[in-house]
Design a protein around this motif. Sequence first.
Motif, PDB file in Angstrom:
ATOM      1  N   ILE A 189      26.865  23.926  33.560  1.00  0.00           N
ATOM      2  CA  ILE A 189      26.149  24.228  34.802  1.00  0.00           C
ATOM      3  C   ILE A 189      24.644  24.084  34.618  1.00  0.00           C
ATOM      4  N   ALA A 190      24.149  24.512  33.444  1.00  0.00           N
ATOM      5  CA  ALA A 190      22.705  24.545  33.218  1.00  0.00           C
ATOM      6  C   ALA A 190      22.097  23.168  32.977  1.00  0.00           C
TER       7      ALA A 190
ATOM      8  N   GLY B 226      18.136  20.232  32.346  1.00  0.00           N
ATOM      9  CA  GLY B 226      18.115  19.122  31.414  1.00  0.00           C
ATOM     10  C   GLY B 226      18.752  19.457  30.070  1.00  0.00           C
ATOM     11  N   PHE B 227      18.733  18.490  29.167  1.00  0.00           N
ATOM     12  CA  PHE B 227      19.314  18.664  27.840  1.00  0.00           C
ATOM     13  C   PHE B 227      18.315  19.367  26.912  1.00  0.00           C
ATOM     14  N   GLY B 228      18.828  19.819  25.769  1.00  0.00           N
ATOM     15  CA  GLY B 228      17.957  20.387  24.761  1.00  0.00           C
ATOM     16  C   GLY B 228      18.052  21.888  24.638  1.00  0.00           C
ATOM     17  N   LEU B 229      16.905  22.495  24.366  1.00  0.00           N
ATOM     18  CA  LEU B 229      16.849  23.923  24.031  1.00  0.00           C
ATOM     19  C   LEU B 229      17.135  24.825  25.229  1.00  0.00           C
ATOM     20  N   ARG B 230      16.618  24.485  26.401  1.00  0.00           N
ATOM     21  CA  ARG B 230      16.674  25.409  27.534  1.00  0.00           C
ATOM     22  C   ARG B 230      18.090  25.774  27.982  1.00  0.00           C
ATOM     23  N   PRO B 231      18.996  24.816  28.179  1.00  0.00           N
ATOM     24  CA  PRO B 231      20.345  25.230  28.587  1.00  0.00           C
ATOM     25  C   PRO B 231      21.057  26.062  27.524  1.00  0.00           C
TER      26      PRO B 231
ATOM     27  N   ALA C 158      22.094  18.439  22.682  1.00  0.00           N
ATOM     28  CA  ALA C 158      20.900  17.962  21.977  1.00  0.00           C
ATOM     29  C   ALA C 158      19.934  19.060  21.570  1.00  0.00           C
ATOM     30  N   ALA C 159      20.398  20.293  21.434  1.00  0.00           N
ATOM     31  CA  ALA C 159      19.562  21.362  20.879  1.00  0.00           C
ATOM     32  C   ALA C 159      19.650  21.310  19.359  1.00  0.00           C
ATOM     33  N   LYS C 160      18.528  21.472  18.684  1.00  0.00           N
ATOM     34  CA  LYS C 160      18.499  21.407  17.234  1.00  0.00           C
ATOM     35  C   LYS C 160      19.160  22.649  16.638  1.00  0.00           C
ATOM     36  N   GLY C 161      19.980  22.433  15.614  1.00  0.00           N
ATOM     37  CA  GLY C 161      20.644  23.551  14.958  1.00  0.00           C
ATOM     38  C   GLY C 161      21.731  23.055  14.034  1.00  0.00           C
TER      39      GLY C 161
END
Length: 241
Positions: free
Chosen positions: A101-102, A107-112, A189-192
């Motif tokens: 949903i987010a 967008g992609f990455g850290l925020r969602p 696409a969040a780093k981890g």
Amino acid sequence: MAARLGALLLLLLLVLAPQVFAPVLRLLTENGAPAIYDQGSLLDLTLDHIALVAGSTAASALAAVLLGILVTRPAGREFLPLSRAVVNVGQVFPPVAVLAIAVPLVGFGLRPTLIALVLYGLLPIFENTIAGLDGVSPPVMEAARGMGLGPRQRFLSVELPLALPVILAGIRLSTVINIGTATIGSTVAAKGLGEVILAGLGTSNTAFILQGGLIVGLLAVLVYDGLGLIEARLARRAGRV
């Protein structure tokens, strides 16, 4: 103590000197695939993972503790059912669904990923905040009132310190849950450390999966144990068993 030191040493070796385990991990690879994750720095990914968990847990703790304080005050009791419904959203919708949903919205990455983890981490902290504050002995509060302490002084000097070990137990649980759950952030696409696990799944490389899983598991164990020690110390100071 020996187990803690052993777990910490193993974590440091996996992150800083993973080539030490290459002979063993090579047994899990096929067709000449690399035994050690080589698509990025394991140290950087671990630090990114820790930062993601720390940020999301801090946001969850701030929101859940403030909401828990509100609904344990006489003026806010009527909002308890609504507050419970709100914090339960993160449990009703799994993090993967929240990500789905987010992503179209932010967008992609850290925020969602942060949104998913913050929502998922609210419930344990909220419920423990209520349990801790409601569990303060009425005679203790009466004694504080008899000493002439006002409502704010009673809350800051008596009620909150006594409830703090229980609140920290909720934060500890939320943190450990999010250490594991944060791995799904790599799907957007969040780093981890999820990158290592996903790389292993995508190439059928069991060695990569084991590396990522071990680091995440050791992080969870060490953080749970460390926060448990702090919780026990606070409980002793507050006179709780």
